[in-house]
Design a protein around this motif. Structure first.
Motif, PDB file in Angstrom:
ATOM      1  N   ARG A 440      47.323 -10.947  -5.097  1.00  0.00           N
ATOM      2  CA  ARG A 440      46.952 -10.048  -6.201  1.00  0.00           C
ATOM      3  C   ARG A 440      47.043  -8.591  -5.754  1.00  0.00           C
ATOM      4  O   ARG A 440      47.530  -7.731  -6.498  1.00  0.00           O
ATOM      5  CB  ARG A 440      45.543 -10.382  -6.696  1.00  0.00           C
ATOM      6  N   ARG A 450      48.305  -9.769 -11.513  1.00  0.00           N
ATOM      7  CA  ARG A 450      48.431 -11.181 -11.148  1.00  0.00           C
ATOM      8  C   ARG A 450      47.170 -11.926 -11.584  1.00  0.00           C
ATOM      9  O   ARG A 450      46.051 -11.447 -11.419  1.00  0.00           O
ATOM     10  CB  ARG A 450      48.644 -11.333  -9.645  1.00  0.00           C
ATOM     11  N   GLU A 628      50.016 -19.508 -11.126  1.00  0.00           N
ATOM     12  CA  GLU A 628      49.837 -18.070 -10.992  1.00  0.00           C
ATOM     13  C   GLU A 628      50.930 -17.362 -11.775  1.00  0.00           C
ATOM     14  O   GLU A 628      52.098 -17.781 -11.745  1.00  0.00           O
ATOM     15  CB  GLU A 628      49.911 -17.634  -9.526  1.00  0.00           C
ATOM     16  N   GLU A 630      52.501 -13.360 -12.812  1.00  0.00           N
ATOM     17  CA  GLU A 630      52.517 -11.923 -12.567  1.00  0.00           C
ATOM     18  C   GLU A 630      52.987 -11.249 -13.842  1.00  0.00           C
ATOM     19  O   GLU A 630      54.043 -11.597 -14.388  1.00  0.00           O
ATOM     20  CB  GLU A 630      53.436 -11.573 -11.397  1.00  0.00           C
ATOM     21  N   ALA A 744      44.816 -12.491 -15.398  1.00  0.00           N
ATOM     22  CA  ALA A 744      45.623 -11.326 -15.025  1.00  0.00           C
ATOM     23  C   ALA A 744      45.239 -10.101 -15.837  1.00  0.00           C
ATOM     24  O   ALA A 744      45.230  -8.968 -15.326  1.00  0.00           O
ATOM     25  CB  ALA A 744      47.103 -11.649 -15.215  1.00  0.00           C
TER      26      ALA A 744
END
Length: 767
Positions: A440, A450, A628, A630, A744
């Motif tokens: 992150r 992130r 995850e 981004e 995020a």
């Protein structure tokens, strides 16, 4: 064993598919075929003052035209799953006629059928049909429905049902004593199933036998036969043969009987020609059943140690203009998995369903279970934030422990098997949960955001309807034909089921032929729905093979002149043999089958052929998704950095095929989470997203690389130990993806679909 259970065998059916030798509905061209085209309503809600087809009947190439006035008396498209409202009254049922006579109830509803020598001539003639509409006010969503004009006279306020389940008193008491409560309001966006192959049907009628034949793309030919013959045409089932060729995707859509399937049969009889219809893509958007479309308000009560005390849910469901097939069950009965694999002492759920002037709601990959798990997992994230603890930790505290199994959930489902904490921990390890902070920080240094999401999914697969049959037949050269009433529409049945036979009987893999999709095979079953095929049909096959071995030992004793000595059976190096104990006398399964066919020994007139059925209780696939993302706050785009899945789908027969099912499920979950959204104009109830120009579908470059692994915990409720796999990916993906995006953006929740624009706006607001 190269082709046995657990081996990643490449799908044998793919050879013909990728070389263009598959046989789909549109590849079938009977002689003397005429072609149908449907005139569809341009109004979402209107009285039909008249349908003038005079000019169309006289158009070049037209063989005939059908309107409601031209149809014989028939029944209505059937509804499954009628239930009582919370006050004891019955839910409303809408009689879906093949063509409407009084009024139209959604834009795209068929009002006339043109049959002509070519598809183009039928389409040209449709332009000549003059429909006199008296437009009425329309409702496009459930929240507008109570104040809109009545779609059905028997449903004041357009209310279909007011359903409730659980223990309201116990739930209220739990909330009263809770240390903390959290809540979430969320939307299950409406989805169009969009299989690669649109719906279609070819109807034939033989006047000499008074028998119909229907070729159509389905998820189970016997179920479609029974619905059309019994409920609509009202003829004995033996008067209708249904043949399903290769199917280019179903996702639940093709389990239902649709008016077009019966109309091509009626037209074939009326006009003395084979009649073929293949839907166009815009017809599919307008007229196919849709999925989801529920607005949910949920609350979670927890004690001071962040352990769950109760869940309370209130939902409003858009059911479309008609109740067809399983529609009523999806937002109600399939909430039975809400609470997932957590210890949830009590639940109270209320759901109101409304008629609207939109296409019907039908089964779509998961059919209610994604909705139930989505709301559960979003509540768990809110609870973690409220207590200031890690999202893994709050799940770990509440997971059902191994020593508590079998565990009976709030709805009465008995969860027989699983290893839930191990799956959660392994997914966290593979996703490098502890290394997230550094990643992150790196993203933030590059101006990106992130986030990570975790979901523990749980579903009930298999179960009804009824016993699933199988029939195993040896042909003269020793090859094996397996007859089933399930229907592959992309799941790889021809490979997986052949692996079972190769493993259990030791018959060469390439000599095993899977037969499906023809009601004249004499089998009637529940079809391929609810991730049930392997645990029902597979176990039916296993029983039939057990009977073959038992009978084969007796027959081999005669053929090998065992003289009363024990005959044993074993599969070694891929070959199944009957052996007289203590001797070298042996015969393979195939050799014995050919011998019995040739010699016709008394008592073995049917050779080694056997049939068996199996009725499977529900099984409970489960697992953990961690992803995850981004996000670029300047554009709102979300890119997946990693996506880890640890699945427990019970015994894995073919990991390559299961991987494919998980990939497909995640793709459809990703589509709903990020981009897919079926939108109707709120004033006119006209479909705005009526093509791929407006309805966004995921593409290959949207998909993350999936790190999939399996913790095989065989279930105890069927001999194979198999749990369903087809819908698992979708159920786990929705909350994991939305959880990651919300994290995020540092917001409690963002609704699906989390489009770039929506993410961009949320990022600006959060900043």
């Amino acid at each position: 064993m190269k082709f046995g259970i657990g081996q990643p065998v490449r799908r044998k059916e793919d050879v013909r598919f990728v070389t263009g030798h598959g046989l789909y509905l549109d590849d079938i061209h009977p002689e003397q075929t005429a072609y149908a085209f449907f005139v569809r309503s341009t109004h979402a809600h209107a009285v039909l003052r008249g349908v003038d087809v005079t000019a169309a009947r006289q158009a070049p190439g037209v063989i005939g035209v059908l309107t409601a006035a031209d149809l014989p008396e028939t029944g209505f498209v059937p509804v499954r799953g009628g239930f009582k409202n919370r006050d004891g009254t019955a839910m409303k049922v809408s009689p879906k006629a093949l063509l409407p006579a009084d009024k139209v109830r959604f834009a795209g509803e068929a009002v006339a059928m043109i049959v002509a020598e070519t598809p183009a001539l039928a389409k040209d003639a449709a332009e000549l049909v003059n429909v006199d509409y008296e437009s009425l006010g329309a409702a496009a969503d459930a929240e507008a429905a109570p104040n809109a004009p009545a779609i059905w006279d028997n449903a004041p306020g357009n209310l279909v049902f007011d359903w409730a389940d659980g223990d309201e008193t116990a739930c209220a008491a739990a909330f009263a004593k809770a240390a903390k409560t959290v809540a979430v309001e969320l939307v299950q966006n409406r989805i169009v199933p969009t299989p690669m192959e649109p719906r279609g049907a070819i109807g034939l009628y033989d006047p000499s036998t008074d028998r119909y034949t229907l070729y159509t793309s389905t998820q189970g030919s016997s179920g479609i036969r029974d619905k059309i013959a019994g409920a609509v045409l009202k003829i004995p089932p033996e008067k209708l043969r249904v043949i399903t060729p290769d199917v280019g995707g179903g996702f639940g859509l093709k389990t239902s009987a649709a008016p077009e399937q019966t109309l091509v049969l009626i037209a074939a009889k009326a006009f003395g020609r084979t009649v073929k219809w293949v839907g166009e893509r815009m017809e599919a958007f307008l007229g196919d059943g849709h999925g989801r479309d529920v607005k949910m308000k949920a609350e979670l009560a927890l004690d001071a140690d962040a352990r769950i005390l109760a869940i309370r849910l209130r939902s409003v469901a858009n059911m479309g203009a008609y109740m067809t097939h399983v529609g009523p069950l999806i937002p109600t009965m399939n909430l039975r998995v809400m609470g997932s694999v957590y210890r949830v002492p009590t639940v109270w759920a209320e759901v109101k369903g409304y008629f609207t002037n939109t296409s019907t709601i039908t089964a779509y990959r998961g059919a209610g279970r994604p909705e139930a798990i989505y709301v559960t997992e979003r509540l768990m994230d809110q609870a973690a934030a409220a207590f200031g603890i890690d999202r893994l930790e709050i799940r770990r505290r509440n997971l059902i422990r191994n020593e508590e199994l079998p565990y009976r959930n709030w709805k009465g489902l008995t969860i027989d098997s699983g290893d839930f904490e191990a799956n959660l921990d392994e997914a966290a390890r593979l996703a490098d949960w502890n290394g997230f902070a550094a990643r992150r920080q790196d993203s933030e240094a590059r101006g990106k955001r992130r986030g990570r999401g975790v979901s523990y999914y749980f579903e009930a697969s298999g179960g009804p309807p009824g016993t699933e049959p199988s029939k195993i037949h040896f042909i003269d050269n020793g090859a094996v034909e397996v007859y089933l009433a399930t229907q592959s529409n992309g799941q790889g049945h021809e490979t997986t089921f052949a692996q079972l036979v190769a493993e259990r009987l030791g018959v060469p893999f390439d000599s095993i032929i899977i037969r499906q999709g023809d009601t004249d095979d004499g089998l009637s079953g529940g079809g391929t729905v609810g991730s049930r095929s392997l645990q029902t049909a597979g176990n039916a096959m296993a029983r039939a093979m057990e009977a073959i071995v038992t009978k084969g030992k007796v027959a081999a004793g005669q053929v090998l002149q065992a003289g009363g000595a024990e005959v044993q059976f074993a599969v070694s190096e891929g070959i199944g043999k009957f052996v007289v104990a203590g001797t070298a006398r042996a015969i393979t399964v195939s050799e014995l089958a050919v011998t019995l066919k040739r010699e016709r020994l008394p008592g073995f007139e049917n050779g080694l052929d056997e049939a068996a059925g199996f009725e499977s209780p529900s099984t409970f696939p489960n697992g953990c998704h961690i992803c995850e993302v981004e996000i670029d706050p300047e554009t709102g785009t979300a890119v997946f950095d990693r996506y880890v899945i640890v699945d427990d789908v019970g015994r894995v027969i073919n990991p390559l095929i299961v991987d494919g099912q998980i990939h497909g499920g995640v793709a459809q979950g990703l589509g709903q989470a990020l981009m897919e959204h079926c939108i109707y104009d709120p004033e006119s109830a006209q479909l705005v997203t009526a093509s791929f120009v407006d309805y966004v579908m995921p593409r290959a470059d949207n998909m993350p690389d999936l790190d999939i692994s399996y913790n095989e915990v065989p279930c105890t409720t069927n001999p194979l130990g198999a749990k369903g796999a087809g819908e698992a990916g979708t159920i786990g993906a929705l909350p994991a993806i939305i959880g990651a995006i919300s994290d995020a953006l540092n917001v409690p929740h963002i609704d699906m679909p989390a489009t770039p624009e929506k993410i961009w706006r949320a990022a600006r607001t959060a900043a």
